[in-house]
Design an enzyme around this catalytic site. Structure first.
Site, PDB file in Angstrom:
ATOM      1  N   ASN A   9       0.996  -1.196   0.052  1.00 24.01           N
ATOM      2  CA  ASN A   9       0.117  -0.119  -0.073  1.00 24.01           C
ATOM      3  C   ASN A   9       1.009   1.343   0.015  1.00 24.01           C
ATOM      4  O   ASN A   9       1.586   1.617   1.000  1.00 24.01           O
ATOM      5  CB  ASN A   9      -0.858   0.073   1.260  1.00 24.01           C
ATOM      6  N   TRP A  10       0.977   1.789  -1.140  1.00 22.84           N
ATOM      7  CA  TRP A  10       2.100   2.877  -1.385  1.00 22.84           C
ATOM      8  C   TRP A  10       1.383   4.205  -0.673  1.00 22.84           C
ATOM      9  O   TRP A  10       1.990   5.263  -0.694  1.00 22.84           O
ATOM     10  CB  TRP A  10       2.419   3.044  -2.765  1.00 22.84           C
ATOM     11  N   LYS A  11      -0.016   4.344  -0.496  1.00 23.91           N
ATOM     12  CA  LYS A  11      -0.656   5.664   0.086  1.00 23.91           C
ATOM     13  C   LYS A  11      -0.254   6.730  -0.848  1.00 23.91           C
ATOM     14  O   LYS A  11      -0.461   6.363  -2.192  1.00 23.91           O
ATOM     15  CB  LYS A  11      -0.207   5.753   1.617  1.00 23.91           C
ATOM     16  N   HIS A  96      -9.652   1.209   5.290  1.00 24.75           N
ATOM     17  CA  HIS A  96      -8.212   1.383   5.870  1.00 24.75           C
ATOM     18  C   HIS A  96      -8.654   2.635   6.931  1.00 24.75           C
ATOM     19  O   HIS A  96      -9.307   3.420   6.762  1.00 24.75           O
ATOM     20  CB  HIS A  96      -7.381   2.067   4.744  1.00 24.75           C
ATOM     21  N   GLU A  98      -6.965   5.034   7.728  1.00 20.69           N
ATOM     22  CA  GLU A  98      -6.690   6.438   7.302  1.00 20.69           C
ATOM     23  C   GLU A  98      -7.990   6.890   6.680  1.00 20.69           C
ATOM     24  O   GLU A  98      -7.950   8.354   6.879  1.00 20.69           O
ATOM     25  CB  GLU A  98      -5.406   6.566   6.505  1.00 20.69           C
ATOM     26  N   GLU A 168      -5.568  -4.896  10.983  1.00 20.24           N
ATOM     27  CA  GLU A 168      -4.532  -3.802  11.043  1.00 20.24           C
ATOM     28  C   GLU A 168      -4.875  -3.056  12.517  1.00 20.24           C
ATOM     29  O   GLU A 168      -5.689  -1.996  12.450  1.00 20.24           O
ATOM     30  CB  GLU A 168      -4.501  -2.772   9.910  1.00 20.24           C
ATOM     31  N   GLY A 174       2.315   2.742  10.878  1.00 20.69           N
ATOM     32  CA  GLY A 174       3.047   3.876  10.717  1.00 20.69           C
ATOM     33  C   GLY A 174       3.850   4.079  12.036  1.00 20.69           C
ATOM     34  O   GLY A 174       4.414   5.544  12.138  1.00 20.69           O
ATOM     35  N   SER A 213       3.534  -1.503  10.657  1.00 19.99           N
ATOM     36  CA  SER A 213       4.778  -1.499  10.668  1.00 19.99           C
ATOM     37  C   SER A 213       5.544  -2.955  10.338  1.00 19.99           C
ATOM     38  O   SER A 213       6.407  -3.541  11.164  1.00 19.99           O
ATOM     39  CB  SER A 213       5.313  -1.216  12.272  1.00 19.99           C
TER      40      SER A 213
END
Ligand code: PEP
Length: 256
Positions: A9-11, A96, A98, A168, A174, A213
Site C-alpha cells: 500500500n503505497w498511500k 483503511h 486512514e 490492522e 506507521g 509496521s
C-alpha cells in the site's frame, strides 16, 4: 499452508522516477518468489495504469486504495469502480483506518463500498482493527465484530467469500511498533471463527492478513503463524529491496 498474499500500500507516496526503479527491480527478481505468494501493488490512483502495464505480465496484481460509491456522474475528484476495472485493478483496499479517520468513513459506508467491489467481481481487502484506547479498554473483539457485522447485515452469510480481511491495529500502523505476532495470531483466529460462526457454511478459505509496521526484519515472525495469511505493507513496501525481501521470506517459509 496455502499461498500467502502480500500487498503493497503505497498511500500518497512515490513518483514516476521511483516507480520506474521499483518496477525494474521487481521484474528482475520476483519470478522465483511467486510460487507460494500472491503479490499486489496498490499505488496512488494516478499511477495505476502505469504500474499495471509493467506488472501485468509478471503475475503481480494491481490494487486500488479506495473507490467511490458512484459509478459515474458529477463527483469531482473521485474514481469509480468502472474506471478501476478499466485500468486493470483486481483488488481494492476498503476501510483503511486512514480513510476511516481522515475521511470520516463509517462502517455503513465501508460496507456499501465492500458490496460494490464484490458485485463488480473485484476482490475487497477489508481493513479492520482497534485504536490504542480501545485495546487498553479490552474492546478489540467488539470493535472488529461491529466492523464485520455491518457487512454481514448488508451481504448475508456469504459476505466474506472471495474477499480478504486485513487485521490492522491502528496503533501499529506507521508507528514502527508492530503488534506481537502471538497476539495477531489470536485475533486472526478470532476473526475466522467469528465469520465461520456467523455463516452456516464452514468457510475454510477465509483469508486474514496482518498490517502494521511490517519490515524485512519482523515479517518472518508473522508469516510463520498458521492464521496469518499474508501481510499488508505500508512504508516498507516503497523500498523495492525491503518489499522483495519480505516476499522472499514468505516464499521461503512455504517452500520448507
Ligand atoms: C498500512 O497503512 O496499511 C500499514 C500497514 O502501514 P505501515 O506498514 O507503514 O505501518
Amino acid at each position: 499452508m496455502r499461498k500467502k498474499i502480500i500487498v503493497a500500500n503505497w498511500k500518497l507516496n512515490s513518483n514516476i522516477k521511483n516507480i520506474s526503479i521499483f518496477l525494474k527491480n521487481l521484474k528482475l527478481n520476483i519470478s522465483s518468489y511467486l510460487k507460494y505468494n500472491t503479490v499486489v501493488i496498490a499505488p496512488s490512483t494516478i499511477y495505476l495504469e502505469r504500474v499495471y502495464k509493467k506488472i501485468n505480465n509478471l503475475n503481480v496484481f494491481l490494487g486500488a486504495q479506495d473507490v467511490n460509491l458512484n459509478k459515474k456522474g458529477a463527483f469531482t475528484g473521485e474514481t469509480s469502480i468502472l474506471m478501476l476495472k478499466d485500468v486493470g485493478v483486481k483488488y481494492v483496499i476498503v476501510g483503511h483506518s486512514e480513510r476511516r479517520l481522515f475521511h470520516n468513513e463509517s462502517n455503513e459506508l465501508i460496507a456499501k463500498k465492500f458490496s460494490l467491489i464484490k458485485n463488480s467481481y473485484l476482490i475487497p481487502i477489508l481493513c479492520v482493527g482497534e485504536s490504542k484506547d480501545e485495546k487498553r479498554r479490552n474492546q478489540t473483539k467488539e470493535i472488529i465484530k461491529n466492523q464485520l457485522n455491518t457487512i454481514f447485515e448488508l451481504l448475508g452469510e456469504k459476505a466474506f467469500i472471495n474477499s480478504i480481511i486485513a487485521y490492522e491495529p491502528i496503533w501499529a500502523i506507521g508507528t514502527g511498533l508492530s503488534a506481537d505476532p502471538v497476539y495477531v495470531e489470536s485475533i486472526n483466529k478470532f476473526i475466522k471463527d467469528y465469520i465461520n460462526h456467523y455463516s452456516s457454511n464452514n468457510l475454510e478459505e477465509i483469508i486474514v492478513q496482518y498490517g502494521g509496521s511490517i519490515n524485512s526484519k519482523n515479517a518472518q515472525s508473522f508469516l510463520q503463524k498458521p492464521n496469518i495469511d499474508g501481510l499488508l505493507v505500508g512504508s516498507a513496501s516503497l523500498d523495492y529491496k525491503e518489499f522483495l525481501e519480505i516476499i522472499k521470506i514468505s516464499n521461503d517459509i512455504l517452500c520448507k
